[in-house]
Motif scaffolding. Sequence first.
Motif, mmCIF file in Angstrom:
data_model
loop_
_atom_site.group_PDB
_atom_site.id
_atom_site.type_symbol
_atom_site.label_atom_id
_atom_site.label_comp_id
_atom_site.label_asym_id
_atom_site.label_seq_id
_atom_site.Cartn_x
_atom_site.Cartn_y
_atom_site.Cartn_z
ATOM 1 N N PHE A 1 19.985 -14.846 46.631
ATOM 2 C CA PHE A 1 18.840 -14.631 45.734
ATOM 3 C C PHE A 1 17.780 -15.711 45.870
ATOM 4 C CE2 PHE A 1 22.697 -12.844 43.808
ATOM 5 C CZ PHE A 1 22.327 -11.508 43.720
ATOM 6 N N LEU A 2 17.821 -16.474 46.981
ATOM 7 C CA LEU A 2 16.881 -17.596 47.092
ATOM 8 C C LEU A 2 15.436 -17.115 47.220
ATOM 9 C CD1 LEU A 2 15.675 -18.004 50.220
ATOM 10 C CD2 LEU A 2 17.945 -18.873 50.631
ATOM 11 N N GLU B 1 11.665 -18.039 48.798
ATOM 12 C CA GLU B 1 10.987 -18.903 49.759
ATOM 13 C C GLU B 1 10.182 -19.935 48.971
ATOM 14 O OE1 GLU B 1 8.852 -16.813 52.818
ATOM 15 O OE2 GLU B 1 10.527 -15.458 53.126
ATOM 16 N N LYS C 1 21.719 -6.955 44.456
ATOM 17 C CA LYS C 1 20.608 -7.584 45.167
ATOM 18 C C LYS C 1 19.350 -6.722 45.122
ATOM 19 C CE LYS C 1 18.019 -9.801 47.806
ATOM 20 N NZ LYS C 1 17.797 -11.110 48.334
ATOM 21 N N ASN D 1 15.568 -7.292 43.057
ATOM 22 C CA ASN D 1 14.237 -7.266 43.677
ATOM 23 C C ASN D 1 13.397 -6.093 43.172
ATOM 24 O OD1 ASN D 1 14.582 -9.626 45.003
ATOM 25 N ND2 ASN D 1 14.647 -8.781 47.068
ATOM 26 N N PHE E 1 7.021 -13.697 36.259
ATOM 27 C CA PHE E 1 6.738 -12.494 37.059
ATOM 28 C C PHE E 1 5.828 -11.506 36.342
ATOM 29 C CE2 PHE E 1 8.681 -12.333 41.293
ATOM 30 C CZ PHE E 1 9.114 -13.649 41.316
ATOM 31 N N LEU E 2 4.996 -12.042 35.451
ATOM 32 C CA LEU E 2 3.961 -11.219 34.811
ATOM 33 C C LEU E 2 2.586 -11.765 35.181
ATOM 34 C CD1 LEU E 2 5.287 -10.423 31.201
ATOM 35 C CD2 LEU E 2 5.135 -8.886 33.165
ATOM 36 N N ASN E 3 2.474 -12.358 36.356
ATOM 37 C CA ASN E 3 1.160 -12.849 36.784
ATOM 38 C C ASN E 3 0.443 -11.751 37.561
ATOM 39 O OD1 ASN E 3 1.518 -15.419 35.665
ATOM 40 N ND2 ASN E 3 2.765 -16.017 37.412
ATOM 41 N N PHE F 1 2.381 -8.158 45.022
ATOM 42 C CA PHE F 1 3.478 -8.794 45.756
ATOM 43 C C PHE F 1 3.464 -8.436 47.238
ATOM 44 C CE2 PHE F 1 5.315 -4.900 43.843
ATOM 45 C CZ PHE F 1 5.827 -4.255 44.954
ATOM 46 N N GLY F 2 3.975 -9.390 48.024
ATOM 47 C CA GLY F 2 4.146 -9.175 49.457
ATOM 48 C C GLY F 2 5.390 -9.907 49.909
ATOM 49 N N CYS G 1 10.559 -9.427 51.551
ATOM 50 C CA CYS G 1 11.672 -8.897 50.749
ATOM 51 C C CYS G 1 11.263 -7.798 49.776
ATOM 52 C CB CYS G 1 12.340 -10.035 49.996
ATOM 53 S SG CYS G 1 12.914 -11.313 51.115
ATOM 54 N N PHE H 1 1.862 -14.932 51.742
ATOM 55 C CA PHE H 1 2.159 -13.991 50.648
ATOM 56 C C PHE H 1 2.338 -14.697 49.316
ATOM 57 C CE2 PHE H 1 6.732 -13.832 49.381
ATOM 58 C CZ PHE H 1 7.227 -14.835 50.194
ATOM 59 N N LYS H 2 2.567 -16.014 49.391
ATOM 60 C CA LYS H 2 2.607 -16.850 48.189
ATOM 61 C C LYS H 2 2.460 -18.295 48.624
ATOM 62 C CE LYS H 2 7.596 -17.560 47.683
ATOM 63 N NZ LYS H 2 8.738 -17.400 46.801
ATOM 64 N N ARG I 1 -5.854 -14.238 41.952
ATOM 65 C CA ARG I 1 -4.535 -14.612 41.411
ATOM 66 C C ARG I 1 -4.612 -15.057 39.944
ATOM 67 N NH1 ARG I 1 0.020 -12.907 44.127
ATOM 68 N NH2 ARG I 1 -0.343 -13.014 46.345
HETATM 69 C C1 UGA Z 1 12.137 -12.631 46.420
HETATM 70 C C2 UGA Z 1 13.026 -12.824 45.175
HETATM 71 O O1 UGA Z 1 12.290 -13.492 44.162
HETATM 72 C C3 UGA Z 1 14.265 -13.646 45.521
HETATM 73 O O2 UGA Z 1 15.123 -13.751 44.397
HETATM 74 C C4 UGA Z 1 15.009 -12.946 46.664
HETATM 75 O O3 UGA Z 1 16.164 -13.683 47.069
HETATM 76 C C5 UGA Z 1 14.077 -12.808 47.864
HETATM 77 O O4 UGA Z 1 12.911 -12.045 47.463
HETATM 78 C C6 UGA Z 1 14.826 -12.093 48.944
HETATM 79 O O5 UGA Z 1 15.160 -10.917 48.747
HETATM 80 O O6 UGA Z 1 15.194 -12.727 49.933
HETATM 81 P P1 UGA Z 1 10.396 -14.198 47.714
HETATM 82 O O7 UGA Z 1 10.161 -13.035 48.628
HETATM 83 O O8 UGA Z 1 10.584 -15.562 48.276
HETATM 84 O O9 UGA Z 1 11.692 -13.926 46.806
HETATM 85 O O10 UGA Z 1 9.133 -14.244 46.757
HETATM 86 P P2 UGA Z 1 8.837 -14.149 45.186
HETATM 87 O O11 UGA Z 1 8.736 -15.489 44.617
HETATM 88 O O12 UGA Z 1 9.747 -13.178 44.546
HETATM 89 O O13 UGA Z 1 7.364 -13.528 45.239
HETATM 90 C C7 UGA Z 1 7.166 -12.247 45.820
HETATM 91 C C8 UGA Z 1 5.723 -11.822 45.709
HETATM 92 O O14 UGA Z 1 5.397 -11.497 44.371
HETATM 93 C C9 UGA Z 1 4.694 -12.856 46.155
HETATM 94 O O15 UGA Z 1 3.718 -12.225 46.951
HETATM 95 C C10 UGA Z 1 4.102 -13.361 44.852
HETATM 96 O O16 UGA Z 1 2.778 -13.803 44.990
HETATM 97 C C11 UGA Z 1 4.160 -12.091 44.008
HETATM 98 N N1 UGA Z 1 4.158 -12.345 42.552
HETATM 99 C C12 UGA Z 1 5.192 -13.035 41.987
HETATM 100 C C13 UGA Z 1 3.133 -11.855 41.771
HETATM 101 O O17 UGA Z 1 2.192 -11.216 42.268
HETATM 102 N N2 UGA Z 1 3.161 -12.088 40.412
HETATM 103 C C14 UGA Z 1 4.170 -12.762 39.822
HETATM 104 O O18 UGA Z 1 4.136 -12.917 38.584
HETATM 105 C C15 UGA Z 1 5.205 -13.259 40.619
#
Ligand code: UGA
Length: 458
Positions: A164-165, A167, A219, A223, A264-266, A271-272, A275, A336-337, A426
């Motif tokens: 569940f890590l 990046e 898992k 997601n 996760f309400l931003n 999202f990109g 994963c 993507f972030k 953002r």
């Molecule tokens: C995500 C999950 O958060 C991890 O728990 C999981 O292990 C991982 O996928 C995976 O399956 O390997 P990650 O892809 O690193 O992790 O990125 P997140 O932090 O989840 O962000 C995903 C996307 O959502 C980003 O583009 C971020 O900018 C966007 N996001 C996140 C938003 O647009 N708004 C938010 O409030 C939060």
Amino acid sequence: MKNSSDMTTSRPRLTVIGTGYLGATHAAAMAELGFEVMGVDVDPDKIDRLSQGILPFHEPELPELLTKHLSTGRLRFTTSIEEAGAFGDIHFIAVGTPQKDGEGAADLSYVDAAVEAIANAATHNCVIVGKSTVPVGTARRLQALVEKVKKTNVEISFAWNPEFLREGFAVQDTLAPDRLVVGTNSDLAITALRFVYQDALSRGTPFIATDFETSELVKVAANAFLATKISFINAFSEVTEKVGGDIRTLADAIGHDARIGRRFLNAGVGFGGGCLPKDIRALQARVGELGLDHTMAFLHEVDSINLRRRERVIDVAHSLLNGVNEKKIAILGTTFKPNSDDVRDSPALDIAARLYGQGADVRVFDPKGMENSAKRFPRLTYSRSLVDAVEGADLVLLLTEWEEFRKMDPNHIGGLVGSKVIVDGRNVLDVVEWESADWQYHALGRKSIHANPSILAT
Ligand code: UGA
């Protein structure tokens, strides 16, 4: 033969097959926990670089851990699966499961090949532990494959232990996970994994032992839930934009309800990454195969809302500039972030490429994502710095919320651009500060103070 007490009296030796984001982090983190670890990959160039302490991607804290354990001797890398089969007592599978070309389903060819190869190469009793994200049903199928290809004098236990890590926080998340989930029908696998993760378990980390299917679904459910949460707030941002509300205040207000939570309400460009987008598509494809198409139909909408955010930014750019052809657009962020150099399915890079395709003079800057972006879209203009990118711009688009962009001084940047017009993709900038510096400020889901004076009152 190793049995469960051997596994815990003599330290098991670990291999990690696949050394991308997940595997390289897992290997270094396991070495940090005191294990002897061998990282395995089919890519000789990657193995060469890792063996020299060079990480092929950006991940905070990982280079230090890598260097540290190359020198303690606890961590080494190889391309030889035979070497891994002779070395390891527990083999972690951490290869990618990308989206298949032109379909939503996951491509399982790497995971199948890795499991088959290590099962075949194992010279002594061992445990194979899958960590990759897979469609439900994969682990049970792979367990049967292991039984078919292993040497007759070798016993192999099998488990699925999803990761569940995040990046950008990969090291912390691996060393201090918020939960451990193991799907298996083997007591030996449970004992072995409890031993590997004893450090986290001693701090009270929940350990959930279950069947293969539940572990695989945990898992993708996690997601899918996160993706839904983001699209939920982004759908509301379409409404606040229309009626003149403020999506940030709305998110704060509902987030105070502990049942909902603020994380996760931003709202923004959506999202990109490698994963969330592929996992919701793979889940829909898998439930479709199971004859349950309607069950996950809402995920189709989650995906559509997400992709609509990109369209919205492009529409806003067109309307602000009266068409984008030959207009200078500074794009801040391509990853993507923040805190990552990953541009897979990045909303920011997608928007940049589409504006370029529509004739805009796009100038791109990202603190860590330039190399990967240029590999993907070599024809965009890549600026050397933030200042370079905004020089003379008709419009600034902030699309990834790097600290460097959040901290920009509107007065300084205002002296560089051609027109003081910014879209905050953002929702991270202070509208009052930017408008006080005479900027025309636009955000997704948030009206400017001129359009909505009530923001000033808060
Ligand atoms: C995500 C999950 O958060 C991890 O728990 C999981 O292990 C991982 O996928 C995976 O399956 O390997 P990650 O892809 O690193 O992790 O990125 P997140 O932090 O989840 O962000 C995903 C996307 O959502 C980003 O583009 C971020 O900018 C966007 N996001 C996140 C938003 O647009 N708004 C938010 O409030 C939060």
